[in-house]
Motif scaffolding. Structure first.
Motif, PDB file in Angstrom:
ATOM      1  N   ALA A 141      -5.883 -19.383  51.716  1.00  0.00           N
ATOM      2  CA  ALA A 141      -5.313 -18.605  52.819  1.00  0.00           C
ATOM      3  C   ALA A 141      -4.940 -17.201  52.349  1.00  0.00           C
ATOM      4  CB  ALA A 141      -4.090 -19.324  53.375  1.00  0.00           C
ATOM      5  N   LEU A 142      -4.381 -17.108  51.143  1.00  0.00           N
ATOM      6  CA  LEU A 142      -4.029 -15.798  50.590  1.00  0.00           C
ATOM      7  C   LEU A 142      -5.270 -14.969  50.311  1.00  0.00           C
ATOM      8  CD1 LEU A 142      -1.932 -13.825  49.398  1.00  0.00           C
ATOM      9  CD2 LEU A 142      -2.165 -15.045  47.223  1.00  0.00           C
ATOM     10  N   ARG A 143      -6.280 -15.622  49.778  1.00  0.00           N
ATOM     11  CA  ARG A 143      -7.514 -14.904  49.453  1.00  0.00           C
ATOM     12  C   ARG A 143      -8.210 -14.384  50.712  1.00  0.00           C
ATOM     13  NH1 ARG A 143     -13.297 -17.385  47.816  1.00  0.00           N
ATOM     14  NH2 ARG A 143     -14.342 -15.397  47.443  1.00  0.00           N
ATOM     15  N   ASN A 144      -8.187 -15.151  51.766  1.00  0.00           N
ATOM     16  CA  ASN A 144      -8.876 -14.764  53.000  1.00  0.00           C
ATOM     17  C   ASN A 144      -8.042 -13.835  53.882  1.00  0.00           C
ATOM     18  OD1 ASN A 144     -11.092 -16.339  52.308  1.00  0.00           O
ATOM     19  ND2 ASN A 144     -10.308 -18.143  53.363  1.00  0.00           N
ATOM     20  N   TYR A 145      -6.803 -13.615  53.496  1.00  0.00           N
ATOM     21  CA  TYR A 145      -5.935 -12.759  54.306  1.00  0.00           C
ATOM     22  C   TYR A 145      -6.417 -11.310  54.226  1.00  0.00           C
ATOM     23  CZ  TYR A 145      -1.765 -10.373  55.999  1.00  0.00           C
ATOM     24  OH  TYR A 145      -0.905  -9.577  56.710  1.00  0.00           O
ATOM     25  N   THR A 146      -6.490 -10.668  55.362  1.00  0.00           N
ATOM     26  CA  THR A 146      -6.906  -9.261  55.416  1.00  0.00           C
ATOM     27  C   THR A 146      -5.943  -8.482  56.308  1.00  0.00           C
ATOM     28  OG1 THR A 146      -8.420  -9.708  57.265  1.00  0.00           O
ATOM     29  CG2 THR A 146      -9.349  -9.750  55.041  1.00  0.00           C
ATOM     30  N   ILE A 147      -5.851  -7.204  56.039  1.00  0.00           N
ATOM     31  CA  ILE A 147      -5.032  -6.308  56.847  1.00  0.00           C
ATOM     32  C   ILE A 147      -5.967  -5.401  57.631  1.00  0.00           C
ATOM     33  CG2 ILE A 147      -3.258  -4.524  56.807  1.00  0.00           C
ATOM     34  CD1 ILE A 147      -2.402  -5.667  54.065  1.00  0.00           C
ATOM     35  N   GLU A 148      -5.897  -5.464  58.947  1.00  0.00           N
ATOM     36  CA  GLU A 148      -6.778  -4.666  59.792  1.00  0.00           C
ATOM     37  C   GLU A 148      -6.162  -3.296  60.076  1.00  0.00           C
ATOM     38  OE1 GLU A 148      -7.834  -6.670  63.340  1.00  0.00           O
ATOM     39  OE2 GLU A 148      -9.157  -8.118  62.343  1.00  0.00           O
ATOM     40  N   ILE A 149      -7.043  -2.301  60.137  1.00  0.00           N
ATOM     41  CA  ILE A 149      -6.637  -0.949  60.528  1.00  0.00           C
ATOM     42  C   ILE A 149      -7.221  -0.724  61.922  1.00  0.00           C
ATOM     43  CG2 ILE A 149      -6.649   1.489  59.907  1.00  0.00           C
ATOM     44  CD1 ILE A 149      -7.260   0.682  57.052  1.00  0.00           C
ATOM     45  N   PRO A 150      -6.454  -0.979  62.985  1.00  0.00           N
ATOM     46  CA  PRO A 150      -7.004  -1.023  64.344  1.00  0.00           C
ATOM     47  C   PRO A 150      -7.587   0.291  64.838  1.00  0.00           C
ATOM     48  CG  PRO A 150      -4.601  -1.091  64.394  1.00  0.00           C
ATOM     49  CD  PRO A 150      -5.002  -1.243  62.959  1.00  0.00           C
ATOM     50  N   THR A 235      -9.895 -12.030  44.431  1.00  0.00           N
ATOM     51  CA  THR A 235     -11.116 -11.411  44.962  1.00  0.00           C
ATOM     52  C   THR A 235     -12.297 -12.370  44.940  1.00  0.00           C
ATOM     53  OG1 THR A 235     -10.360  -9.250  44.175  1.00  0.00           O
ATOM     54  CG2 THR A 235     -12.698  -9.458  44.725  1.00  0.00           C
ATOM     55  N   THR A 236     -12.481 -13.073  43.823  1.00  0.00           N
ATOM     56  CA  THR A 236     -13.650 -13.940  43.659  1.00  0.00           C
ATOM     57  C   THR A 236     -13.373 -15.385  44.047  1.00  0.00           C
ATOM     58  OG1 THR A 236     -13.098 -14.414  41.341  1.00  0.00           O
ATOM     59  CG2 THR A 236     -14.484 -12.482  41.785  1.00  0.00           C
ATOM     60  N   GLY A 237     -12.142 -15.819  43.896  1.00  0.00           N
ATOM     61  CA  GLY A 237     -11.793 -17.197  44.221  1.00  0.00           C
ATOM     62  C   GLY A 237     -12.225 -18.207  43.185  1.00  0.00           C
ATOM     63  N   ALA A 238     -12.610 -17.751  42.011  1.00  0.00           N
ATOM     64  CA  ALA A 238     -13.101 -18.691  40.991  1.00  0.00           C
ATOM     65  C   ALA A 238     -12.837 -18.148  39.600  1.00  0.00           C
ATOM     66  CB  ALA A 238     -14.595 -18.948  41.173  1.00  0.00           C
ATOM     67  N   GLY A 239     -12.596 -19.057  38.686  1.00  0.00           N
ATOM     68  CA  GLY A 239     -12.529 -18.702  37.279  1.00  0.00           C
ATOM     69  C   GLY A 239     -13.915 -18.806  36.674  1.00  0.00           C
ATOM     70  N   ASN A 240     -14.257 -17.847  35.829  1.00  0.00           N
ATOM     71  CA  ASN A 240     -15.607 -17.812  35.269  1.00  0.00           C
ATOM     72  C   ASN A 240     -15.538 -17.101  33.916  1.00  0.00           C
ATOM     73  OD1 ASN A 240     -18.427 -17.093  34.731  1.00  0.00           O
ATOM     74  ND2 ASN A 240     -18.792 -17.705  36.849  1.00  0.00           N
ATOM     75  N   ILE A 241     -16.347 -17.555  32.961  1.00  0.00           N
ATOM     76  CA  ILE A 241     -16.315 -16.930  31.640  1.00  0.00           C
ATOM     77  C   ILE A 241     -16.821 -15.487  31.680  1.00  0.00           C
ATOM     78  CG2 ILE A 241     -16.549 -19.112  30.404  1.00  0.00           C
ATOM     79  CD1 ILE A 241     -19.491 -18.512  30.028  1.00  0.00           C
ATOM     80  N   GLY A 242     -17.476 -15.091  32.762  1.00  0.00           N
ATOM     81  CA  GLY A 242     -17.952 -13.714  32.887  1.00  0.00           C
ATOM     82  C   GLY A 242     -16.963 -12.793  33.567  1.00  0.00           C
ATOM     83  N   ASN A 243     -15.854 -13.330  34.053  1.00  0.00           N
ATOM     84  CA  ASN A 243     -14.859 -12.493  34.732  1.00  0.00           C
ATOM     85  C   ASN A 243     -14.259 -11.465  33.780  1.00  0.00           C
ATOM     86  OD1 ASN A 243     -15.272 -13.959  37.038  1.00  0.00           O
ATOM     87  ND2 ASN A 243     -13.322 -15.048  36.984  1.00  0.00           N
TER      88      ASN A 243
END
Length: 334
Positions: A141-150, A235-243
């Motif tokens: 939910a936090l990751r998908n949260y966005t702030i709109e500039i109307p 931003t990515t939602g995942a842990g990865n050795i390339g991060n």
């Protein structure tokens, strides 16, 4: 100032060459949405570089934080707040370790932070070798949260107005830029960092605690790398050795493009985000042109050469008294 002018010219060229992409306001905001972690790393490294140091472990620390937080969240034993505390703790631990060894044991920062980079990379691959997606409901939910500039957006082909959106990571970047700018401009610590970066011996004669200033700059850089790792995970939602891979090199390049000298003592904190935007705009231009991705590194390298030469010329002319910038008061450092 030179970095800002070059960025404006470059983005203007992009608007003219590829209006279909760059004329959309969302394209500009996406530079921040998808690269907030890089902006944050660059800010932390900027403080260290102004103090005459370097930290090449920040990318690996950022990657380690993403994996550690992903494992904590995915295990179901920790909350989002606890993951944030873990990120800050990891970054702080590396910052304290590097700061102590460099400042109080007088070891070369490149060697110490190189060891820190290897340590963080080793811990990263030891924790989890495969990508780990975080499916925890609160985090998603936090990751998908966005702030709109109307009042700002674009109209699609169906005539529907689509407002621009920014991610929470962008807010973190803005807050940190303001806080760090205030810290470096008006605090005693900021003035001490400039003095130490300019001439350590003179700083000692002025009564500045050089060792403590260097130590605190690395602590701040490590803490910033921890924040960057958490924002990267958002931003990515995942842990990865390339991060976080090559973040340290991109951050160094961004700072140099933003006017921060590798010798230390010279630079403005606002140059760090400007240099980052310049570097990202180059990549977006090349991507829009459909050119091979390896050209991004070539162009970035050539542009870095250009900025280093420009720095040398400006410093040489200013030293001879033949050249000076009339900066507005709010951009001048004390």
């Amino acid at each position: 100032m030179i970095a800002g002018i070059i960025f404006i010219l470059m983005y203007g060229f992009a608007l003219i060459s590829y209006p279909g992409s760059f004329m959309q306001f969302q394209t500009f905001f996406d530079l921040f949405n998808y690269n907030a972690a890089l902006f944050i790393v660059t800010l932390g490294l900027c403080v260290v570089m102004i103090g005459g140091g370097i930290d090449i472990s920040v990318g690996a620390v950022c990657g380690l934080v993403t994996m550690a937080c992903a494992m904590l969240l995915q295990s179901g034993t920790g909350s989002v707040f606890e993951a944030l505390l873990l990120a800050l703790g990891i970054g702080l631990a590396f910052g304290i370790m590097h700061g102590f060894l460099i400042a109080y044991l007088d070891i070369q920062p490149f060697i110490i932070t190189l060891a820190g980079m290897f340590l963080a990379q080793g811990l990263l691959t030891t924790l989890h070798k495969e990508p780990l997606n975080v499916t925890m409901r609160e985090f998603v939910a936090l990751r998908n949260y966005t702030i709109e500039i109307p009042w700002l957006g674009t109209v699609n082909r169906l005539g529907v107005f689509i407002p621009c959106e920014i991610k929470p990571g962008v807010i973190v970047v803005v807050v940190l830029v303001i806080l760090y700018a205030i810290l470096m401009k008006w605090s005693r610590f900021g003035r001490n960092v400039y003095a130490v970066g300019g001439n350590r011996q003179s700083a000692r004669m002025l009564g500045i605690n050089v060792k403590r200033t260097i130590f605190l700059s690395y602590v701040l850089c490590g803490l910033t790398a921890g924040i960057s790792g958490f924002v990267f995970l958002m931003t990515t939602g995942a842990g990865n050795i390339g991060n976080g891979s090559l973040f340290e090199m991109k951050a160094i390049a961004s700072n140099v493009m933003g006017g921060i000298l590798l010798n230390g003592g010279v630079g403005n904190l606002l140059g760090a985000p400007i240099g980052t935007m310049t570097l990202l705009t180059i990549n977006e231009l090349i991507r829009a042109a459909g050119v091979q991705s390896n050209l991004q590194a070539i162009v970035s390298g050539l542009l870095l050469y250009l900025f280093i030469v420009l720095q040398s010329i400006v410093i040489s002319l200013r030293g001879s008294g033949k050249f000076s910038f009339a900066l507005p008061p709010w951009l001048k450092r004390t």
